[in-house]
Write a protein that holds these residues in place. Structure first.
Motif, PDB file in Angstrom:
ATOM      1  N   VAL A   1       0.821  -1.209   0.000  1.00  0.00           N
ATOM      2  CA  VAL A   1       0.000   0.000   0.000  1.00  0.00           C
ATOM      3  C   VAL A   1       0.852   1.254   0.000  1.00  0.00           C
ATOM      4  O   VAL A   1       0.426   2.316  -0.468  1.00  0.00           O
ATOM      5  N   THR A   2       2.096   1.173   0.509  1.00  0.00           N
ATOM      6  CA  THR A   2       3.005   2.325   0.515  1.00  0.00           C
ATOM      7  C   THR A   2       4.128   2.165  -0.497  1.00  0.00           C
ATOM      8  O   THR A   2       4.996   3.026  -0.571  1.00  0.00           O
ATOM      9  N   ASN A   3       4.135   1.062  -1.242  1.00  0.00           N
ATOM     10  CA  ASN A   3       5.169   0.866  -2.266  1.00  0.00           C
ATOM     11  C   ASN A   3       4.521   0.209  -3.478  1.00  0.00           C
ATOM     12  O   ASN A   3       4.278  -0.986  -3.495  1.00  0.00           O
ATOM     13  N   ARG A   4       4.243   1.036  -4.498  1.00  0.00           N
ATOM     14  CA  ARG A   4       3.515   0.541  -5.669  1.00  0.00           C
ATOM     15  C   ARG A   4       4.449   0.118  -6.804  1.00  0.00           C
ATOM     16  O   ARG A   4       3.993  -0.140  -7.910  1.00  0.00           O
ATOM     17  N   PHE A   5       5.758   0.033  -6.557  1.00  0.00           N
ATOM     18  CA  PHE A   5       6.703  -0.233  -7.634  1.00  0.00           C
ATOM     19  C   PHE A   5       7.346  -1.615  -7.503  1.00  0.00           C
ATOM     20  O   PHE A   5       8.395  -1.860  -8.075  1.00  0.00           O
ATOM     21  N   ARG A   6       6.765  -2.528  -6.757  1.00  0.00           N
ATOM     22  CA  ARG A   6       7.430  -3.801  -6.482  1.00  0.00           C
ATOM     23  C   ARG A   6       7.250  -4.817  -7.605  1.00  0.00           C
ATOM     24  O   ARG A   6       6.216  -4.846  -8.283  1.00  0.00           O
ATOM     25  N   LEU A   7       8.289  -5.668  -7.744  1.00  0.00           N
ATOM     26  CA  LEU A   7       8.225  -6.867  -8.577  1.00  0.00           C
ATOM     27  C   LEU A   7       8.355  -8.080  -7.653  1.00  0.00           C
ATOM     28  O   LEU A   7       8.922  -7.983  -6.561  1.00  0.00           O
ATOM     29  N   TYR A   8       7.854  -9.228  -8.106  1.00  0.00           N
ATOM     30  CA  TYR A   8       7.803 -10.417  -7.251  1.00  0.00           C
ATOM     31  C   TYR A   8       8.335 -11.636  -8.010  1.00  0.00           C
ATOM     32  O   TYR A   8       8.289 -11.715  -9.242  1.00  0.00           O
ATOM     33  N   ARG A   9       8.852 -12.618  -7.212  1.00  0.00           N
ATOM     34  CA  ARG A   9       9.222 -13.907  -7.772  1.00  0.00           C
ATOM     35  C   ARG A   9       9.030 -14.955  -6.675  1.00  0.00           C
ATOM     36  O   ARG A   9       8.995 -14.625  -5.491  1.00  0.00           O
ATOM     37  N   ALA A  10       8.909 -16.221  -7.093  1.00  0.00           N
ATOM     38  CA  ALA A  10       8.720 -17.329  -6.155  1.00  0.00           C
ATOM     39  C   ALA A  10       9.794 -18.386  -6.403  1.00  0.00           C
ATOM     40  O   ALA A  10      10.172 -18.648  -7.560  1.00  0.00           O
ATOM     41  N   LYS A  11      10.293 -19.005  -5.304  1.00  0.00           N
ATOM     42  CA  LYS A  11      11.263 -20.101  -5.388  1.00  0.00           C
ATOM     43  C   LYS A  11      10.719 -21.333  -4.672  1.00  0.00           C
ATOM     44  O   LYS A  11      10.168 -21.217  -3.565  1.00  0.00           O
TER      45      LYS A  11
END
Length: 335
Positions: free
Chosen positions: A322-332
């Motif tokens: 909600v305070t960081n709208r620039f994130r990217l994600y990955r799963a391992k």
């Protein structure tokens, strides 16, 4: 800048190198961003790329600063100074040019700084009673050109940079004392608003006239014990703190009363926020590490959470998004 309550004002860079004006509570406080987005959009018109810096803060929590275009191509929009008081912003304007910078604000709410004229020359200004004035129009001495006002104290004395007969100098400017006491005159009114249960807010008033002053704050027309300064701090707000507040300021020459402002404590408070939800597909019973990074070119992946799939796909909520709208994600997949 730092006020007597230990609240600092400056700027932070949340990403992409674009500074944002902010206040900070010390020790161990969390930066609290001033709402510069709404300040720029509402006061100065749409401006997609800009930077802002808070340059000074007084004991009432009023903050002044600078907004600048940060785009590659010049944008011929004014870049005026601003003041934030009681949660709202005021555009201080310019002296006719495109740029102005607020450098300091005293505990009476009087702002000083510098601004360009229409011919692009730089001049020192004072902002009081809702108007910006070229300091050069208020001095009688010939040969001086005041180019920037850097600081102002509670006596109204101003220091800054100037030229005298074409040579660079510093200056100290002092108000002329007429000798006759002047009654209080309100420069800035307190600001009310709606606040969450348990929050803290401050109501502040600034005045001019002849000191010393006495202050009396009232709630619903009744005096508040111990409220004898220009700022009334309301901490750990409860529902019973809702009401109408005003201040009466007195000196040897008379008195002045602020407008009544309403404080509303939101009890109960409902709020919504937009979060990022990640969908993870994989083998049921499998254990997975979810990581995030805050920049498109970032390499410092940080663990977000570890899950065991009970269904596929499975949804994972990022509570920090909600305070960081620039994130990217990955799963391992974990062993």
């Amino acid at each position: 800048a730092l006020n007597d309550s230990g609240i600092a004002a400056g700027s932070i860079a949340p990403g992409f190198g674009l500074d944002r004006a902010a206040t900070f509570a010390f020790p161990g406080g969390t930066p609290a961003l001033l709402d510069l987005t709404s300040i720029v959009e509402n006061l100065y018109g749409p401006r997609p790329v800009y930077t802002s810096t808070a340059t000074a803060i007084n004991n009432a929590g009023q903050v002044v600063g600078i907004v600048r275009n940060a785009g590659g191509a010049p944008i011929l929009q004014p870049n005026p100074a601003f003041v934030v008081s009681g949660g709202s912003a005021t555009n201080l304007g310019t002296l006719g040019g495109l740029n102005a910078a607020a450098r300091d604000i005293n505990n009476n709410g009087i702002v000083v700084g510098d601004s360009t004229l229409a011919d692009k020359t730089l001049r020192a200004f004072i902002y009081r009673n809702g108007a910006m004035t070229d300091l050069n129009t208020l001095i009688a001495s010939s040969g001086w050109v005041l180019t920037s006002a850097k600081a102002i104290n509670d006596k109204g004395q101003i220091v800054g940079s100037a030229t005298f007969n074409g040579e660079a100098h510093g200056f100290l400017l002092s108000p002329i004392d007429t000798g006759a006491p002047q009654p209080p005159s309100i420069v800035s009114q307190p600001m009310g608003g709606s606040f969450a249960l348990g929050a803290t807010t401050a109501l502040a008033v600034s005045v001019t006239g002849t000191s010393p002053y006495s202050y009396e704050w009232q709630k619903d027309g009744k005096p508040i014990d111990g409220s004898n300064t220009n700022s009334l701090v309301l901490t750990s707000l409860r529902g019973t703190d809702s009401g109408s507040y005003r201040a009466i300021i007195r000196n040897a020459a008379g008195s002045a009363t602020t407008t009544a402002v309403t404080v509303t404590v939101l009890d109960p408070l409902l709020a919504t926020a937009q979060y990022t939800v990640v969908r993870v597909s994989g083998e049921l019973g499998g254990k997975y590490l979810i990581e995030s990074v805050n920049r498109a070119d970032g390499t410092d992946w940080q663990p977000l959470t570890t899950i065991t799939l009970t269904q596929s796909p499975q949804l994972v909520l990022d509570a920090e998004s909600v305070t960081n709208r620039f994130r990217l994600y990955r799963a391992k997949r974990l062993p």
